[in-house]
Design an enzyme around this catalytic site. Sequence first.
Site: not given
Length: 485
Positions: A79, A154, A178
């Site tokens: 990420k 997210s 997330s």
Amino acid sequence: MSELWQLTLHEARAGLDSGSFSAVDLARSCFERIAQVENRVKAFVTLTESHALQQAEQADRALSEGRGGPMTGIPVQVKDLISTRGIATTCSSRMLENYVPVYDATVWEKLSRQGAVLLGKGNMDEFAMGSSCENSAFFPTHNPWDLDRVPGGSSGGAAASVAADEAIVALGSDTGGSIRQPASLCGVVGLKPTYGRVSRYGLIAFASSLDQIGPVGKNAMDCAITMNAIAGYDSRDSTSLDLPATDFAASITGDIKGLRLGIPGEYFVDGMEPGVRTAVETAIKGLESLGASVEPVSLPTTQYALACYYIIAPSECSANLARYDGVKFGYSYQDTPDMWQAMETTRQQGFGPEVKRRIMLGAYALSAGYYDAYYLKAQQVRTLIRQDFARVFEQVDALVTPTSPVVAFPIGEKTADPVQMYLIDVCTLPINIAGLPAMSVPCGFSDGLPVGMQLIGPHLSEGMLLNLASAYEQATEWHKARPGI
Ligand code: GLN
């Protein structure tokens, strides 16, 4: 199985170790898959192909010399808020669009030392604020099951890349859901570890008392193997837990007989989709038939969790994001007569609307005169929420709930209404407030879209949760379903 990119981490390990294929073959295959689908999925902010092939060559050398480990030669997506030395780490924000860290986050340092191969950096909501990946300053990521829908957020890039078979495994972060919510919406497995289990050093902070890094994978075993590689004490993170190493993969025995599961009624919220309810209820029956016992439990403070989170997370965000002043690093607008205007313009142009909303909410909640009414009150509620869980875990070993009350929704559907977007996390954010581990496991479909079941355990119970998830996977096929992209 026809293509290497379709392999699970566990299968890839076996193939690499037996010499059926090389790490370079595996990395090439993932990049072939990326070439096929990435223009539609858009799960990556940055692709690092030439770097990856070099790492894969090194991995092959290590394997041939008998220096391989569980992650050697495994292609991963990371990420884009996890610092990677020499590779842009943008947080999907204009503010950090050109930021290239000079050091590695502990998790990536550990993985790269063990020979993992970086495919690239995963798209996300800007600074991890969002539930749909639509808050990325660059582009939204698309759900591989239906390209007109969101992948969740997210860590939308992490979940979409694994679901689309671009990455074998991915690292995400979870502040209020997330990792678990996008895993649920994309039909893959995601684990949010106990707060302090995985080092946050080099993770660009959103809300430091809630943030935690964890894996997104194709099954529970793959998440366990990744956890073995990333978990553990780190003196560079003052909230890191100083505990002996745990072998998460060894916790997976497949036996869940006698495990006591609690079903908190408060998590089966009004407005939850009927298809989600049916899938989760059926999954609970499945766990029962594997020998677990099931009983209703109550977590009465659940109703305050959303409000509590939306005070604490923005408050911490407003403090953490104060560092983006256009002076030290990141975007900087200097064409103004004085320093204050330069700082204001930098922040005006560098941050997107959701990040600004959070900073304003947080600054307000922390300001003199409001601090006691909002921030202090939220901290008190946080204690009650923690106590609720502690009480219930005297009665049961784990809790089973839906991960998200809804399946993947159309891109654009909720962008105009932040509160609707916040409501999607009702089932996931209490877990961060209490610092507990939890995971999302695919458990069916509603209108052709994946549904996730959330498993929640007491602090440091990741091994038990992974075993529970794996036992469920052995008895079902949901985690094997792949979108026809
Ligand atoms: N959707 C939640 C938020 O926007 C959680 C995000 C996260 O876990 N990083 O705050």
